[in-house]
Write a protein that holds these residues in place. Sequence first.
Motif, PDB file in Angstrom:
ATOM      1  N   SER A 191      38.058   5.199  10.398  1.00 37.61           N
ATOM      2  CA  SER A 191      38.824   5.112   9.160  1.00 37.61           C
ATOM      3  C   SER A 191      38.563   6.392   8.392  1.00 37.61           C
ATOM      4  O   SER A 191      37.427   6.861   8.336  1.00 37.61           O
ATOM      5  N   GLU A 200      42.889   5.559   5.472  1.00 41.78           N
ATOM      6  CA  GLU A 200      43.745   5.348   6.645  1.00 41.78           C
ATOM      7  C   GLU A 200      42.891   4.812   7.788  1.00 41.78           C
ATOM      8  O   GLU A 200      41.827   5.361   8.063  1.00 41.78           O
ATOM      9  N   GLN A 201      43.361   3.748   8.419  1.00 41.29           N
ATOM     10  CA  GLN A 201      42.612   3.188   9.547  1.00 41.29           C
ATOM     11  C   GLN A 201      43.335   3.511  10.845  1.00 41.29           C
ATOM     12  O   GLN A 201      44.546   3.355  10.938  1.00 41.29           O
ATOM     13  N   TYR A 202      42.573   3.957  11.844  1.00 36.10           N
ATOM     14  CA  TYR A 202      43.161   4.364  13.116  1.00 36.10           C
ATOM     15  C   TYR A 202      42.678   3.458  14.244  1.00 36.10           C
ATOM     16  O   TYR A 202      41.561   2.963  14.211  1.00 36.10           O
ATOM     17  N   PRO A 203      43.540   3.282  15.253  1.00 32.49           N
ATOM     18  CA  PRO A 203      43.105   2.518  16.430  1.00 32.49           C
ATOM     19  C   PRO A 203      42.168   3.357  17.295  1.00 32.49           C
ATOM     20  O   PRO A 203      41.969   4.545  17.019  1.00 32.49           O
ATOM     21  N   LYS A 204      41.638   2.752  18.331  1.00 34.62           N
ATOM     22  CA  LYS A 204      40.760   3.485  19.264  1.00 34.62           C
ATOM     23  C   LYS A 204      41.514   4.650  19.892  1.00 34.62           C
ATOM     24  O   LYS A 204      42.653   4.500  20.324  1.00 34.62           O
ATOM     25  N   MET A 205      40.922   5.817  19.864  1.00 35.14           N
ATOM     26  CA  MET A 205      41.537   6.995  20.492  1.00 35.14           C
ATOM     27  C   MET A 205      40.433   7.926  20.977  1.00 35.14           C
ATOM     28  O   MET A 205      39.257   7.707  20.663  1.00 35.14           O
ATOM     29  N   GLU A 209      41.654  13.545  20.405  1.00 42.00           N
ATOM     30  CA  GLU A 209      42.805  13.151  19.578  1.00 42.00           C
ATOM     31  C   GLU A 209      42.403  13.036  18.108  1.00 42.00           C
ATOM     32  O   GLU A 209      43.095  13.536  17.221  1.00 42.00           O
ATOM     33  N   LEU A 210      41.283  12.373  17.864  1.00 39.53           N
ATOM     34  CA  LEU A 210      40.813  12.217  16.488  1.00 39.53           C
ATOM     35  C   LEU A 210      40.498  13.580  15.869  1.00 39.53           C
ATOM     36  O   LEU A 210      40.766  13.804  14.684  1.00 39.53           O
ATOM     37  N   ILE A 213      43.636  15.007  14.457  1.00 40.26           N
ATOM     38  CA  ILE A 213      44.039  14.318  13.218  1.00 40.26           C
ATOM     39  C   ILE A 213      43.176  14.812  12.050  1.00 40.26           C
ATOM     40  O   ILE A 213      43.685  15.139  10.975  1.00 40.26           O
ATOM     41  N   LYS A 217      44.398  16.684   8.600  1.00 41.47           N
ATOM     42  CA  LYS A 217      44.085  16.199   7.254  1.00 41.47           C
ATOM     43  C   LYS A 217      43.371  17.271   6.433  1.00 41.47           C
ATOM     44  O   LYS A 217      43.588  17.381   5.224  1.00 41.47           O
TER      45      LYS A 217
END
Length: 225
Positions: A191, A200-205, A209-210, A213, A217
């Motif tokens: 998150s 913002e909450q993100y799914p498993k990645m 990839e993270l 992101i 940001k």
Amino acid sequence: EKALFGKGLLKGKKIIVSAGGTQEAIDPVRYISNRSSGRMGYAIARAAAMEDADVTLVSCTTALPVPSGVKIEYVRDARELCRAMNSHFDDCDAAIMAAAVSDYRPKVQATQKIKKESHDVLNIELTQNPDILYGLGQKKKGQFLVGFAAETNDVIEHGKEKLKRKNLDMLVANDVAMPGAGFNVPTNIASLLYKDGTMEQYPKMTKDELGHIIVEKISEGLKQQ
Ligand code: CTP
Ligand code: CA
């Protein structure tokens, strides 16, 4: 990869990233450390370099290859990491503390190898390390400051508290109790918390990839600053 991600988002920006777990010496051959692989910090450094940033990666000992286009500086313990981050902080645009800093270190380091013959029970007294991120938050002047929080419970609550206490612009909160998140795995469940209270909450990645992101940001945050 370059063709997919490189949009020059951080052109002209100086970024410093810390990664890996500190090693706190007990004696010349032994240390206290943690399970951090360094993957998350390396992924952020790589992603920032792909966006044309001038990247310095301050790395604890890891088994990872140096990402291309990134300047690397190796450190061992929290105090060395603290000196390295502070030496680059004043003229950087963004700083990301992805390193897993040992909260404690042995109060004294034995200069010679400790022999088992002299101890049936060995007590090692620990003393607290400096909070590097807190120190950066105290002296920041316009830098976009990013921290991490690895938590096993009440992730968002603890994350919000750390964001505020350490004067951060963004905090990446991980639930390390979830399978596929946290230490020594290639994926994360994160998150992103911001100082204006949004989240913002993100799914498993994957950490790669993270990393992209997080870099996106940071570039948005720098535009607003
Ligand atoms: N951190 C730091 N210096 C320390 C300890 C932590 O700079 N001595 C940074 C980490 O790199 C991370 C953030 O602070 O970005 C949060 O680390 P964490 O261990 O989750 O928080 P702590 O403040 O150490 O609190 P606790 O471990 O008690 O939850
Ligand atoms: Ca800690």
